[in-house]
Scaffold this active site. Structure first.
Site, short mmCIF file in Angstrom:
data_model
loop_
_atom_site.label_atom_id
_atom_site.label_comp_id
_atom_site.label_asym_id
_atom_site.label_seq_id
_atom_site.Cartn_x
_atom_site.Cartn_y
_atom_site.Cartn_z
N GLU A 256 0.78 -1.10 0.04
CA GLU A 256 0.15 -0.02 0.05
C GLU A 256 0.93 1.30 -0.05
O GLU A 256 2.11 1.18 0.46
CB GLU A 256 -0.84 -0.07 1.33
CG GLU A 256 -1.74 -0.91 1.32
CD GLU A 256 -2.84 -0.84 2.79
OE1 GLU A 256 -3.75 -1.09 2.62
OE2 GLU A 256 -2.07 -0.51 3.64
N LYS A 258 2.31 4.35 1.47
CA LYS A 258 2.34 4.97 2.91
C LYS A 258 2.03 6.40 2.97
O LYS A 258 2.94 7.26 2.23
CB LYS A 258 3.87 4.89 3.38
CG LYS A 258 4.12 5.33 4.82
CD LYS A 258 5.31 4.83 5.48
CE LYS A 258 5.26 4.93 6.95
NZ LYS A 258 5.19 6.44 7.48
N ARG A 437 3.76 -3.45 17.58
CA ARG A 437 4.78 -3.09 16.48
C ARG A 437 5.43 -4.45 16.14
O ARG A 437 6.92 -4.80 16.45
CB ARG A 437 5.99 -2.18 17.08
CG ARG A 437 6.78 -1.58 15.74
CD ARG A 437 7.80 -0.67 16.36
NE ARG A 437 7.17 0.59 17.10
CZ ARG A 437 6.83 1.79 16.50
NH1 ARG A 437 6.69 1.63 15.13
NH2 ARG A 437 6.24 2.70 16.99
#
Ligand code: AMP
Length: 585
Positions: A256, A258, A437
């Site tokens: 995708e 950013k 994360r």
């Protein structure tokens, strides 16, 4: 629970360093917490309210020093408190060292005339209620009111209680209890699986609620906890990573753009839209155009994750600062809206209405709103749901599912050309893990260094590109200090990789024209080229490799430009390649 007892437990925890023993101590604390379990589960982490709550304590250090000074008597000023803090670095230590309590005429604050040692009779509940009143104080005179309320609390505290109260109100608990400790202690104390606790924390974001539910209702209770539209979820975070590692690990990557904006989480139940920032602040009032967009184009109930981007009149993205200005804006929002427009780029869907085709299959259905939680669904599925609930596709981030580095490079190229920051790579099969994360979302690292390499070979392209040289063989100079060889011997140049990406059709034509005069021999599609032209090339990584004569290979090499100013003798040497390869480790 007595606040003194909480403080004593906190002191024990602080004195313990082994993780398992810390969990055991926190487990004991939870078992003793009685009716105050929910509050204690937050206090022990240095939180007064759940992370998602709108109520925020908002006590600045100065306010706390004022309150401490007042409780310590007429001889102590806020400056004294600050001075002592400069020496010790721990507001808890300073608070514990002051001779608190016993100030005259304080019956109204419940002063029990304690002597500054031992327990005071102050309860956890009373501390929580006072801090709630303090957080809710607004408007003129609220600062004074806050100081007075906090002073009243300190004035009742024993020295050990003051130590932990001071740290609690300033968000500096620091007794070594992180989220993982609380999760493990809840599991241990109430005999429920850690994974179930973890999941419940992800959906509710509320340690107090999960602890209390685990105790009252056991595993069934916490398993039944769901996302709630209107209660923000921690955002899933990304690590830096490379296309190579993404494809190595997943085989296929979801790619995708950013977007260079600010994270926004959209909650829409059909009546109200709420928007939250990455830190779960409510930013609804600052972004009226997003509220309108969601009301008109999104099917409730939903929780979406995305990026809010500021755009110029022609639709090109504006720098990140512009969106921050909009997020922070409290006044004149409408005027601001004229200046900087904000658009939504939704990239995930965490909760949505149950499609008719799923109705009987879904065990995850939340009775309250008829929707279902999608956190455990693979990204691929969540993205499909996102597309189905947002009826304006310009607000949904485009995703490319690909196994092909060249295709990904071309996507990256387009993203950069349109003024975006780069690309995100996501594991198409991974769940949404709030607050984590992990390795399932990667932001592609920009190329750090480039190399200037000599073109020593090429391949003719295929199909539409058959009349162009398409893939270029690159070489580094064999050693420092050697100059290019006018005779054209390639022995001085050691091959290191092939570049085929990052080149537009127009550039291919130009490069073919530039290199054709240097073609020495051709064998099928392969062409041997005399060293003459230097390319600047980006890459993600240098790897040891037997494939090329240099002993190295570039991973994900990308054409940057022709170094018209360089001769082959000015190209990078193998020594530099070696140094760069070493520095990666
Ligand atoms: P960073 O802030 O550099 O750690 O990058 C991660 C951030 O990029 C996320 O928190 C999002 O705010 C933002 N972002 C922009 N586009 C995307 C996207 N397509 N998917 C996920 N995050 C994105």
């Amino acid at each position: 629970m007595n606040f003194g007892s909480f403080a004593a437990h906190a002191a024990d925890v602080e004195a313990e360093s082994a993780d398992l023993d810390v969990v055991a101590l926190v487990t004991d604390l939870f078992l003793e917490a009685d009716d105050d379990l929910a509050v204690v589960a937050r206090f022990v982490q240095g939180r007064v309210f759940p992370a998602h709550a709108e109520t925020k304590l908002d006590i600045g250090p100065r306010l706390c020093y004022e309150a401490l000074a007042r409780a310590a008597g007429t001889n102590v000023t806020a400056d004294d408190v600050e001075g002592r803090l400069a020496e010790t670095g721990d507001v808890g230590e300073v608070a514990a060292s002051l001779d608190l309590g016993g100030q005259a005429g304080l019956a109204a604050f419940g002063n029990n005339g304690n002597d500054g040692s031992g327990a005071s009779g102050l309860s956890v509940r009373a501390v929580y209620e006072k801090l709630t009143a303090l957080a809710n104080a607004t408007g003129d005179g609220s600062q004074d009111e806050k100081v007075t309320l906090l002073f009243g609390l300190f004035n009742q505290c024993s020295s050990e209680e003051a130590r932990y109260l001071a740290r609690l109100v300033l968000g500096e608990m620091r007794i070594g209890v992180g989220e993982g400790t609380v999760r493990d202690a809840i599991a241990e104390a109430f005999d429920v699986p850690v994974e179930a606790v973890e999941r419940a924390l992800q959906v509710s974001n509320d340690y107090g609620l999960v602890a209390a539910t685990a105790r009252e209702e056991g595993v069934e209770g916490i398993d039944a906890m769901h996302l709630e539209v209107g209660r923000p979820v921690q955002a899933m975070l990304a690590q830096a990573g490379t296309v190579t590692s993404a494809l190595d690990d997943w085989g296929e990557a979801a790619v995708e753009t950013k977007f260079d904006g600010a994270r926004v989480q959209v909650h829409w139940d059909g009546e109200d839209v709420a928007l939250y920032s990455r830190n779960m602040e409510d930013v609804t009032a600052a972004l009226p155009e997003l509220v309108e967009f969601v009301e008109n184009n999104v099917e409730p109930p939903v929780i979406l994750d995305g990026e809010a981007v500021a755009v110029a009149d022609d639709g090109t993205p504006l720098p990140f600062q512009e969106i921050l200005t909009r997020f922070r804006r409290k006044h004149d929002v409408e005027a601001m809206r004229e200046e900087v427009a904000v658009e939504l780029n939704a990239f995930d869907c965490l909760h949505a209405g149950v499609p008719t085709s799923h109705e009987d299959s879904s065990a995850r259905q939340t009775p309250a709103d008829g929707g279902e939680d999608l956190l455990d669904e693979p990204f691929r599925e969540r993205h499909a749901r996102l597309e189905s609930v947002v009826d304006d596709e310009s607000a949904v981030s485009d995703v490319l599912f690909s196994e092909d580095p060249d295709e990904i490079a071309a996507f990256d190229e387009r993203a950069l050309e349109s003024g975006h920051e780069g690309i995100m790579l996501k594991d198409p099969d991974a769940a949404y893990t709030p607050g984590n994360r992990g390795k399932n979302w990667l932001k592609r690292k920009p190329d750090v260094e480039t190399l200037d390499l000599v073109v020593t070979g090429a391949e003719w392209g295929e199909g539409r590109r058959a009349s162009f040289l398409g893939t270029f063989l690159l070489s580094a100079r064999a050693a420092d200090g050697e100059t290019g060889d006018a005779s054209g011997s390639t022995e001085r140049f050691k091959t290191i990789g092939k570049v085929a990406t990052g080149i537009t059709d127009e550039e291919l034509a130009e490069l073919t024209e530039l290199l054709e005069p240097y073609v020495r021999t051709e064998d099928g599609q392969e062409v041997d080229i005399e060293p003459a032209v230097v390319f600047e090339v980006g890459y993600e990584e240098i790897q040891a490799s037997p494939t090329y004569s240099s002993g190295y290979a570039l991973r994900f090499p990308r054409f940057v430009t022709v170094r018209e100013d360089k001769e082959p003798g000015d190209a990078d040497t193998l020594n530099r390649v070696e140094r760069l390869a070493d520095s990666q480790r």
